[in-house]
Design a protein around this motif. Structure first.
Motif, PDB file in Angstrom:
ATOM      1  N   MET A   1       0.847  -1.197   0.000  1.00 21.51           N
ATOM      2  CA  MET A   1       0.000   0.000   0.000  1.00 21.51           C
ATOM      3  C   MET A   1       0.883   1.247   0.000  1.00 21.51           C
ATOM      4  SD  MET A   1      -2.876   1.200   2.770  1.00 21.51           S
ATOM      5  CE  MET A   1      -3.998  -0.087   2.235  1.00 21.51           C
ATOM      6  N   THR A   2       0.498   2.206  -0.810  1.00 19.98           N
ATOM      7  CA  THR A   2       1.235   3.464  -0.862  1.00 19.98           C
ATOM      8  C   THR A   2       1.122   4.172   0.477  1.00 19.98           C
ATOM      9  OG1 THR A   2       0.744   3.657  -3.204  1.00 19.98           O
ATOM     10  CG2 THR A   2       1.484   5.634  -2.082  1.00 19.98           C
ATOM     11  N   GLY A   3       2.260   4.618   1.037  1.00 24.41           N
ATOM     12  CA  GLY A   3       2.261   5.255   2.331  1.00 24.41           C
ATOM     13  C   GLY A   3       2.173   6.758   2.238  1.00 24.41           C
ATOM     14  N   TYR A   4       1.882   7.367   3.378  1.00 19.05           N
ATOM     15  CA  TYR A   4       1.771   8.811   3.439  1.00 19.05           C
ATOM     16  C   TYR A   4       3.149   9.439   3.669  1.00 19.05           C
ATOM     17  CZ  TYR A   4       2.529   8.636   8.461  1.00 19.05           C
ATOM     18  OH  TYR A   4       3.097   8.444   9.693  1.00 19.05           O
ATOM     19  N   ALA A 240       1.610  18.694 -10.267  1.00 18.46           N
ATOM     20  CA  ALA A 240       1.488  19.062 -11.677  1.00 18.46           C
ATOM     21  C   ALA A 240       0.628  18.086 -12.468  1.00 18.46           C
ATOM     22  CB  ALA A 240       2.877  19.171 -12.300  1.00 18.46           C
ATOM     23  N   ASP A 241       0.685  16.793 -12.114  1.00 17.21           N
ATOM     24  CA  ASP A 241      -0.099  15.790 -12.830  1.00 17.21           C
ATOM     25  C   ASP A 241      -1.319  15.316 -12.057  1.00 17.21           C
ATOM     26  OD1 ASP A 241       1.275  14.496 -10.858  1.00 17.21           O
ATOM     27  OD2 ASP A 241       2.331  13.092 -12.170  1.00 17.21           O
ATOM     28  N   LEU A 242      -1.623  15.970 -10.939  1.00 19.86           N
ATOM     29  CA  LEU A 242      -2.810  15.664 -10.125  1.00 19.86           C
ATOM     30  C   LEU A 242      -2.859  14.192  -9.702  1.00 19.86           C
ATOM     31  CD1 LEU A 242      -5.585  17.719 -12.014  1.00 19.86           C
ATOM     32  CD2 LEU A 242      -4.356  18.347  -9.931  1.00 19.86           C
ATOM     33  N   THR A 243      -1.722  13.637  -9.314  1.00 19.85           N
ATOM     34  CA  THR A 243      -1.694  12.239  -8.873  1.00 19.85           C
ATOM     35  C   THR A 243      -1.390  12.082  -7.385  1.00 19.85           C
ATOM     36  OG1 THR A 243       0.647  12.038  -9.480  1.00 19.85           O
ATOM     37  CG2 THR A 243      -0.983  11.401 -11.149  1.00 19.85           C
ATOM     38  N   ASP A 244      -1.107  13.188  -6.696  1.00 20.63           N
ATOM     39  CA  ASP A 244      -0.798  13.133  -5.265  1.00 20.63           C
ATOM     40  C   ASP A 244      -2.016  13.559  -4.462  1.00 20.63           C
ATOM     41  OD1 ASP A 244       1.802  12.513  -6.061  1.00 20.63           O
ATOM     42  OD2 ASP A 244       2.431  14.611  -6.006  1.00 20.63           O
ATOM     43  N   LEU A 245      -2.381  12.750  -3.478  1.00 23.37           N
ATOM     44  CA  LEU A 245      -3.551  13.050  -2.660  1.00 23.37           C
ATOM     45  C   LEU A 245      -3.111  13.751  -1.380  1.00 23.37           C
ATOM     46  CD1 LEU A 245      -6.688  12.556  -2.584  1.00 23.37           C
ATOM     47  CD2 LEU A 245      -6.169  10.695  -0.987  1.00 23.37           C
ATOM     48  N   TYR A 246      -3.515  15.010  -1.227  1.00 21.32           N
ATOM     49  CA  TYR A 246      -3.211  15.790  -0.032  1.00 21.32           C
ATOM     50  C   TYR A 246      -4.366  15.657   0.967  1.00 21.32           C
ATOM     51  CZ  TYR A 246       0.740  17.934  -2.382  1.00 21.32           C
ATOM     52  OH  TYR A 246       1.942  18.137  -3.020  1.00 21.32           O
ATOM     53  N   VAL A 247      -4.015  15.545   2.243  1.00 29.54           N
ATOM     54  CA  VAL A 247      -5.012  15.333   3.291  1.00 29.54           C
ATOM     55  C   VAL A 247      -4.735  16.294   4.446  1.00 29.54           C
ATOM     56  CG1 VAL A 247      -6.099  13.670   4.832  1.00 29.54           C
ATOM     57  CG2 VAL A 247      -5.090  12.874   2.675  1.00 29.54           C
ATOM     58  N   THR A 248      -5.740  17.080   4.822  1.00 31.32           N
ATOM     59  CA  THR A 248      -5.624  17.943   5.988  1.00 31.32           C
ATOM     60  C   THR A 248      -6.101  17.190   7.227  1.00 31.32           C
ATOM     61  OG1 THR A 248      -7.776  18.856   5.344  1.00 31.32           O
ATOM     62  CG2 THR A 248      -5.809  20.153   4.808  1.00 31.32           C
ATOM     63  N   SER A 249      -5.742  17.719   8.395  1.00 25.42           N
ATOM     64  CA  SER A 249      -6.098  17.037   9.638  1.00 25.42           C
ATOM     65  C   SER A 249      -6.317  18.050  10.751  1.00 25.42           C
ATOM     66  CB  SER A 249      -5.014  16.026  10.029  1.00 25.42           C
ATOM     67  OG  SER A 249      -3.787  16.686  10.294  1.00 25.42           O
ATOM     68  N   ALA A 250      -6.914  17.567  11.848  1.00 27.69           N
ATOM     69  CA  ALA A 250      -7.254  18.435  12.985  1.00 27.69           C
ATOM     70  C   ALA A 250      -6.714  17.849  14.274  1.00 27.69           C
ATOM     71  CB  ALA A 250      -8.765  18.606  13.081  1.00 27.69           C
ATOM     72  N   ARG A 251      -6.484  18.729  15.255  1.00 26.70           N
ATOM     73  CA  ARG A 251      -6.099  18.297  16.598  1.00 26.70           C
ATOM     74  C   ARG A 251      -7.101  18.769  17.649  1.00 26.70           C
ATOM     75  NH1 ARG A 251      -0.996  18.573  17.135  1.00 26.70           N
ATOM     76  NH2 ARG A 251      -0.805  18.881  19.374  1.00 26.70           N
ATOM     77  N   GLY A 269       1.201   9.627  -5.789  1.00 26.68           N
ATOM     78  CA  GLY A 269       0.921   8.681  -6.851  1.00 26.68           C
ATOM     79  C   GLY A 269      -0.204   7.717  -6.590  1.00 26.68           C
ATOM     80  N   VAL A 270      -1.213   8.149  -5.827  1.00 30.49           N
ATOM     81  CA  VAL A 270      -2.254   7.217  -5.400  1.00 30.49           C
ATOM     82  C   VAL A 270      -3.426   7.137  -6.380  1.00 30.49           C
ATOM     83  CG1 VAL A 270      -3.653   8.807  -4.030  1.00 30.49           C
ATOM     84  CG2 VAL A 270      -3.428   6.426  -3.310  1.00 30.49           C
ATOM     85  N   GLY A 271      -3.522   8.100  -7.289  1.00 30.84           N
ATOM     86  CA  GLY A 271      -4.638   8.120  -8.229  1.00 30.84           C
ATOM     87  C   GLY A 271      -4.467   9.249  -9.220  1.00 30.84           C
ATOM     88  N   ARG A 272      -5.565   9.647  -9.836  1.00 38.51           N
ATOM     89  CA  ARG A 272      -5.508  10.768 -10.790  1.00 38.51           C
ATOM     90  C   ARG A 272      -6.734  11.632 -10.583  1.00 38.51           C
ATOM     91  NH1 ARG A 272      -6.953  11.313 -16.387  1.00 38.51           N
ATOM     92  NH2 ARG A 272      -7.682   9.159 -16.362  1.00 38.51           N
ATOM     93  N   GLY A 273      -6.484  12.878 -10.210  1.00 32.71           N
ATOM     94  CA  GLY A 273      -7.581  13.779  -9.909  1.00 32.71           C
ATOM     95  C   GLY A 273      -8.096  14.520 -11.128  1.00 32.71           C
ATOM     96  N   LEU A 274      -9.115  15.330 -10.907  1.00 28.65           N
ATOM     97  CA  LEU A 274      -9.713  16.173 -11.942  1.00 28.65           C
ATOM     98  C   LEU A 274      -9.258  17.609 -11.752  1.00 28.65           C
ATOM     99  CD1 LEU A 274     -13.375  14.833 -11.692  1.00 28.65           C
ATOM    100  CD2 LEU A 274     -11.819  14.490 -13.639  1.00 28.65           C
ATOM    101  N   PRO A 275      -9.003  18.333 -12.837  1.00 29.75           N
ATOM    102  CA  PRO A 275      -8.719  19.768 -12.683  1.00 29.75           C
ATOM    103  C   PRO A 275      -9.906  20.463 -12.024  1.00 29.75           C
ATOM    104  CG  PRO A 275      -8.232  19.013 -14.911  1.00 29.75           C
ATOM    105  CD  PRO A 275      -8.967  17.896 -14.232  1.00 29.75           C
ATOM    106  N   GLN A 276      -9.623  21.320 -11.063  1.00 25.88           N
ATOM    107  CA  GLN A 276     -10.674  22.008 -10.333  1.00 25.88           C
ATOM    108  C   GLN A 276     -10.859  23.429 -10.892  1.00 25.88           C
ATOM    109  OE1 GLN A 276     -12.612  20.381  -7.733  1.00 25.88           O
ATOM    110  NE2 GLN A 276     -11.609  18.839  -9.011  1.00 25.88           N
TER     111      GLN A 276
END
Length: 281
Positions: A1-4, A240-251, A269-276
């Motif tokens: 599994m791809t790690g963070y 640049a290629d929309l393949t990295d998934l960014y995740v925010t978090s809370a404390r 490199g977990v997937g491929r996103g859509l231009p927003q």
């Protein structure tokens, strides 16, 4: 599994709303309770912080430069020169702006919630670039993730306490035919922010679930990304290629937060996103 990986180590109280700004090549995100707008350029590791005068629930890029903000008291604009002005101001005591998303036509779909999370105290509204506001969902609890299918015919939506990701038929301005796409089972956390990938699958962050999940367009769970932080809040594809998934978090609300709680994480490199699309205002 791809790690963070850790993109930005931070201690945001309520990190939220990651959005890739293609025009500037940076990831923008917020700390709602800390009243901060963060910018991160993964190519240079350059980071910026701008403070706001009130709680900010979402930030999105504008077509002509600058930012649109979903604030406690309404919708504000940051101009390219850094100046601030209100596009729509409507203060409701006890209520603030929360998550928001930009539809394919450039309109902002902005959610609100009461500070106490009371049922029926929140809304989801469509805001045009000219500042016209129409309430689409008048009675929700915690308006959260919103996104659209690649063909623009479906809209996905989360009202967090329902534990569901719902889907609507979408004609460009109106929604109809609300039905469940997926339901988060007891003990797995609550659905928060979401994003839709190029295959039409929905990725959702699970508050108190320490994970991001991917659901196929027919609602099947087909991937789980475990995370070290108990309260991931939202996710978005970037790079640049929309393949990295960014995740925010809370404390916020955690007696013993993980050292990375409040940080911006990335799963490369977990997937491929859509231009927003940027906001049309």
């Amino acid at each position: 599994m791809t790690g963070y990986e850790v993109a930005v180590r931070a201690e945001a109280m309520l990190g939220e709303g990651p959005t890739w700004d293609a025009a500037t090549g940076r990831l923008i995100w917020i700390d709602i309770l800390g009243m901060r707008i963060h910018g991160y350029d993964p190519a240079t590791d350059r980071r910026t912080v701008r403070t706001t005068e009130q709680h900010v629930g979402a930030v999105k890029p504008r077509a002509g430069g600058g930012l649109v903000l979903n604030l406690r008291d309404g919708i504000g604009l940051v101009d390219p020169d850094g100046g601030f002005r209100w596009l729509h101001r409507e203060r409701v005591p006890g209520r603030r702006g929360n998550d928001a998303a930009v539809a394919p036509d450039g309109a902002l779909w902005a959610g609100t919630m009461r500070y106490d999370g009371a049922a029926g105290g929140g809304t989801l509204s469509r805001v045009t670039g000219a500042g016209a506001v129409r309430t689409v969902l008048p009675s929700v609890a915690v308006s959260n993730g919103t996104g659209w299918s690649p063909d623009g015919r479906l809209m996905y939506y989360v009202d967090t306490p329902t534990r569901r990701i719902d889907v609507f038929d979408f004609d460009g301005e109106q929604v109809r035919g609300r039905r469940p796409l997926a339901e988060i089972e007891e003990g797995a956390g609550f659905p928060d922010g979401l994003t839709v990938d190029a295959d039409g699958a929905v990725w959702v962050a699970l508050w108190d679930g320490a994970a991001v999940r991917r659901y196929t367009p027919d609602g099947a769970l087909d991937r789980v990304l475990p995370l070290p932080t108990a309260r991931p809040t939202a996710c978005a594809f970037g790079g640049a290629d929309l393949t990295d998934l960014y995740v925010t978090s809370a404390r916020t609300g955690l007696d013993r937060p993980h050292p990375l709680s409040g940080s911006l994480l990335v799963v490369p490199g977990v997937g491929r996103g859509l231009p927003q699309p940027p906001f049309a205002g």
